[in-house]
Design an enzyme around this catalytic site. Structure first.
Site, PDB file in Angstrom:
ATOM      1  N   CYS A 134       0.813  -1.234   0.000  1.00  0.00           N
ATOM      2  CA  CYS A 134       0.000   0.000   0.000  1.00  0.00           C
ATOM      3  C   CYS A 134       0.842   1.279   0.000  1.00  0.00           C
ATOM      4  O   CYS A 134       0.328   2.364  -0.247  1.00  0.00           O
ATOM      5  CB  CYS A 134      -0.956   0.004   1.181  1.00  0.00           C
ATOM      6  SG  CYS A 134      -2.129  -1.367   1.140  1.00  0.00           S
ATOM      7  N   HIS A 187      -3.375   6.897   2.548  1.00  0.00           N
ATOM      8  CA  HIS A 187      -3.781   5.590   2.021  1.00  0.00           C
ATOM      9  C   HIS A 187      -5.163   5.236   2.578  1.00  0.00           C
ATOM     10  O   HIS A 187      -5.387   5.288   3.787  1.00  0.00           O
ATOM     11  CB  HIS A 187      -2.748   4.537   2.421  1.00  0.00           C
ATOM     12  CG  HIS A 187      -3.208   3.159   2.136  1.00  0.00           C
ATOM     13  ND1 HIS A 187      -3.621   2.782   0.884  1.00  0.00           N
ATOM     14  CD2 HIS A 187      -3.359   2.070   2.938  1.00  0.00           C
ATOM     15  CE1 HIS A 187      -3.992   1.516   0.926  1.00  0.00           C
ATOM     16  NE2 HIS A 187      -3.851   1.063   2.158  1.00  0.00           N
ATOM     17  N   ASN A 239     -10.113  -0.327  -0.257  1.00  0.00           N
ATOM     18  CA  ASN A 239      -8.658  -0.208  -0.206  1.00  0.00           C
ATOM     19  C   ASN A 239      -8.095  -0.775  -1.512  1.00  0.00           C
ATOM     20  O   ASN A 239      -8.110  -1.993  -1.709  1.00  0.00           O
ATOM     21  CB  ASN A 239      -8.141  -1.001   1.008  1.00  0.00           C
ATOM     22  CG  ASN A 239      -6.625  -1.003   1.109  1.00  0.00           C
ATOM     23  OD1 ASN A 239      -5.924  -0.570   0.184  1.00  0.00           O
ATOM     24  ND2 ASN A 239      -6.105  -1.498   2.217  1.00  0.00           N
TER      25      ASN A 239
HETATM   26  N1  ACO Z   1     -18.111  -8.714   8.828  1.00  0.00           N
HETATM   27  C1  ACO Z   1     -18.471  -9.074  10.073  1.00  0.00           C
HETATM   28  N2  ACO Z   1     -17.589  -9.331  11.036  1.00  0.00           N
HETATM   29  C2  ACO Z   1     -16.290  -9.226  10.741  1.00  0.00           C
HETATM   30  C3  ACO Z   1     -15.840  -8.849   9.464  1.00  0.00           C
HETATM   31  C4  ACO Z   1     -16.816  -8.588   8.477  1.00  0.00           C
HETATM   32  N3  ACO Z   1     -16.499  -8.225   7.231  1.00  0.00           N
HETATM   33  N4  ACO Z   1     -14.487  -8.818   9.469  1.00  0.00           N
HETATM   34  C5  ACO Z   1     -14.092  -9.163  10.705  1.00  0.00           C
HETATM   35  N5  ACO Z   1     -15.182  -9.409  11.468  1.00  0.00           N
HETATM   36  C6  ACO Z   1     -15.243  -9.857  12.853  1.00  0.00           C
HETATM   37  C7  ACO Z   1     -14.015 -10.607  13.287  1.00  0.00           C
HETATM   38  O1  ACO Z   1     -14.066 -11.937  12.830  1.00  0.00           O
HETATM   39  C8  ACO Z   1     -14.127 -10.501  14.789  1.00  0.00           C
HETATM   40  O2  ACO Z   1     -15.019 -11.472  15.233  1.00  0.00           O
HETATM   41  P1  ACO Z   1     -14.753 -12.262  16.617  1.00  0.00           P
HETATM   42  O3  ACO Z   1     -14.735 -11.196  17.671  1.00  0.00           O
HETATM   43  O4  ACO Z   1     -15.910 -13.194  16.683  1.00  0.00           O
HETATM   44  O5  ACO Z   1     -13.424 -12.927  16.434  1.00  0.00           O
HETATM   45  C9  ACO Z   1     -14.767  -9.123  14.996  1.00  0.00           C
HETATM   46  O6  ACO Z   1     -15.306  -8.744  13.722  1.00  0.00           O
HETATM   47  C10 ACO Z   1     -13.786  -8.073  15.456  1.00  0.00           C
HETATM   48  O7  ACO Z   1     -12.597  -8.218  14.675  1.00  0.00           O
HETATM   49  P2  ACO Z   1     -11.459  -7.146  14.722  1.00  0.00           P
HETATM   50  O8  ACO Z   1     -10.337  -7.585  13.833  1.00  0.00           O
HETATM   51  O9  ACO Z   1     -11.147  -6.824  16.143  1.00  0.00           O
HETATM   52  O10 ACO Z   1     -12.269  -5.943  14.060  1.00  0.00           O
HETATM   53  P3  ACO Z   1     -11.786  -4.485  13.842  1.00  0.00           P
HETATM   54  O11 ACO Z   1     -12.789  -3.571  14.354  1.00  0.00           O
HETATM   55  O12 ACO Z   1     -10.357  -4.301  14.218  1.00  0.00           O
HETATM   56  O13 ACO Z   1     -11.845  -4.368  12.242  1.00  0.00           O
HETATM   57  C11 ACO Z   1     -10.417  -4.475  10.330  1.00  0.00           C
HETATM   58  C12 ACO Z   1     -11.131  -5.256  11.427  1.00  0.00           C
HETATM   59  C13 ACO Z   1     -11.442  -3.754   9.512  1.00  0.00           C
HETATM   60  C14 ACO Z   1      -9.640  -5.462   9.472  1.00  0.00           C
HETATM   61  C15 ACO Z   1      -9.450  -3.475  10.987  1.00  0.00           C
HETATM   62  O14 ACO Z   1      -8.662  -4.128  11.950  1.00  0.00           O
HETATM   63  C16 ACO Z   1      -8.568  -2.796   9.996  1.00  0.00           C
HETATM   64  O15 ACO Z   1      -9.003  -1.973   9.223  1.00  0.00           O
HETATM   65  N6  ACO Z   1      -7.268  -3.102  10.039  1.00  0.00           N
HETATM   66  C17 ACO Z   1      -6.308  -2.470   9.167  1.00  0.00           C
HETATM   67  C18 ACO Z   1      -6.351  -3.050   7.789  1.00  0.00           C
HETATM   68  C19 ACO Z   1      -5.437  -2.219   6.881  1.00  0.00           C
HETATM   69  O16 ACO Z   1      -5.187  -1.074   7.134  1.00  0.00           O
HETATM   70  N7  ACO Z   1      -4.926  -2.789   5.855  1.00  0.00           N
HETATM   71  C20 ACO Z   1      -4.093  -1.951   5.001  1.00  0.00           C
HETATM   72  C21 ACO Z   1      -2.792  -2.363   4.962  1.00  0.00           C
HETATM   73  S1  ACO Z   1      -2.811  -3.827   4.078  1.00  0.00           S
HETATM   74  C22 ACO Z   1      -1.724  -3.651   2.805  1.00  0.00           C
HETATM   75  O17 ACO Z   1      -0.703  -3.034   2.887  1.00  0.00           O
HETATM   76  C23 ACO Z   1      -2.092  -4.420   1.599  1.00  0.00           C
END
Ligand code: ACO
Length: 341
Positions: free
Chosen positions: A118, A260, A290
């Site tokens: 990214c 980003h 993203n």
């Molecule tokens: N729908 C429903 N539930 C979901 C989904 C979804 N699409 N995705 C995850 N969950 C669930 C998880 O399974 C978890 O369930 P559990 O508690 O039963 O285990 C719950 O939601 C909470 O999960 P978290 O990972 O704590 O959720 P969070 O609020 O942190 O959101 C997310 C997850 C969106 C991935 C977030 O952590 C995020 O944005 N992280 C950064 C990602 C990023 O920036 N990537 C860019 C860099 S990648 C690159 O360089 C290619």
């Protein structure tokens, strides 16, 4: 005044197929409400079977060259360098950039890929700008293009909700540091200690050299969302602040941060760390998700097309991604017309 690379063209391209949150919810255990509140994303685009990263890169490249022509005339599209940021190349070997340059009719110009996930676009921009200021190139086409839909686990609700395909491109020309559009500075960094947080385990020499078939599932993109979230906020904020200090701008004097587009909560947290108001932060991930290396140039294209980015605005671009890698760039926005679909 010194020699500098100056932004003079901008374009973006998306594949034809849009995927709504409701469509994802029909296939996976997720909902429009979860995706919108936890990520801010409402829509993403995906390539058709057989469509590759280079197809999007060529479309975005053509548009950026057309944008450069509209302000600078035919000569403005005579680029002598192509740098393509991608982590989803058409094939592992050769690089995707030479084929893109060929299809754009750019002759035998140097063309190569940069892989920084990214952060790829900011790294590619810094590379091309440095080659221009060093006198190695006069005009460069810098493209960020990725098709992450091709490497996602179809059963993974988290990554499928976040990622979309796309390409964005800019044209840089040799100019002077005092001109609008001149790239005023960069801040780049990496931390390979976090390499496993954002990864595709299979497909490289590490697994191939064992002679064993790839471990099932390792061909897919894998990400540890929580630590990636934290690292993204820390590194985009700190990198932007270091660059602001170097350029001599205060956060309050900044018109726009184009970060980003990973998660709207990350964007707001970066804004908070830098003491910015919401109106200073460009957001387009609600419409595209993203798009990895395409994220920043697509956000620039949308913001400029919608009049959110105006000539004279003080702008910081900042990215974070796999590697781990991060990078920021500063410029005063020039008077250019982006070309979209
Ligand atoms: N729908 C429903 N539930 C979901 C989904 C979804 N699409 N995705 C995850 N969950 C669930 C998880 O399974 C978890 O369930 P559990 O508690 O039963 O285990 C719950 O939601 C909470 O999960 P978290 O990972 O704590 O959720 P969070 O609020 O942190 O959101 C997310 C997850 C969106 C991935 C977030 O952590 C995020 O944005 N992280 C950064 C990602 C990023 O920036 N990537 C860019 C860099 S990648 C690159 O360089 C290619």
């Amino acid at each position: 005044m010194s020699r500098a690379a100056v932004l003079c063209g901008l374009g973006g391209a998306l594949p034809a197929t849009a995927v709504t949150n409701e469509e994802l919810a029909a296939q996976l255990d997720t909902s429009d409400q979860w995706i919108r509140t936890r990520t801010g994303i409402g829509l993403r685009y995906v390539v058709a079977p057989g469509e590759a990263t280079s197809d999007l890169a060529v479309a975005a490249g053509e548009r950026a060259l057309e944008s450069a022509r509209r302000t600078g005339g035919d000569k403005a599209a005579d680029v002598d360098l192509v740098v393509l940021a991608t982590s989803t190349p058409d094939r592992p070997c050769p690089g995707t950039a030479p084929g893109v340059a060929h299809r754009l009719g750019l002759g035998t110009v140097p063309a190569f890929d940069v892989a920084a996930v990214c952060t790829g676009f900011v790294y590619a921009l810094a590379t091309a700008a440095s080659m221009i200021t060093a006198g190695v190139a006069q005009r460069a086409l810098v493209i960020g293009a990725d098709t992450f839909s091709t490497i996602l686990d179809p059963t993974d609700r988290t990554t499928r909700a976040i990622f979309g395909d796309g390409a964005g491109a800019v044209v840089l020309r040799a100019g002077e540091s005092g001109e609008p559009g001149a790239l005023l500075g960069f801040d780049l960094g990496s931390d390979g200690g976090g390499a496993d947080l954002i990864t595709v385990r299979a497909g490289g020499s590490r697994q191939r050299s064992t002679g064993e078939p790839p471990v099932e599932g390792d061909q897919f993109f894998a990400m540890e969302g929580r630590p990636v979230f934290t690292e993204a906020v820390i590194n985009m904020s700190e990198s932007s602040q270091r660059l602001l200090d170097r350029v001599g701008w205060t956060p309050a004097a900044l018109d726009k941060v184009v970060a980003h587009q990973a998660n709207v909560r990350i964007l707001h947290a970066v804004g908070e760390q830098l003491g910015l108001e919401e109106k200073q932060i460009v957001v387009n991930l609600d419409r595209v998700g993203n798009t990895v290396a395409a994220s920043i140039p697509l956000a620039l294209t949308d913001a400029a097309a919608e009049g959110d980015l105006l000539p004279g605005h003080r702008v910081v671009l900042t990215g974070f991604g796999g590697g781990l890698t991060w990078g920021s760039a500063a410029l005063v926005w020039p008077d250019i017309a982006p070309v979209t679909a």
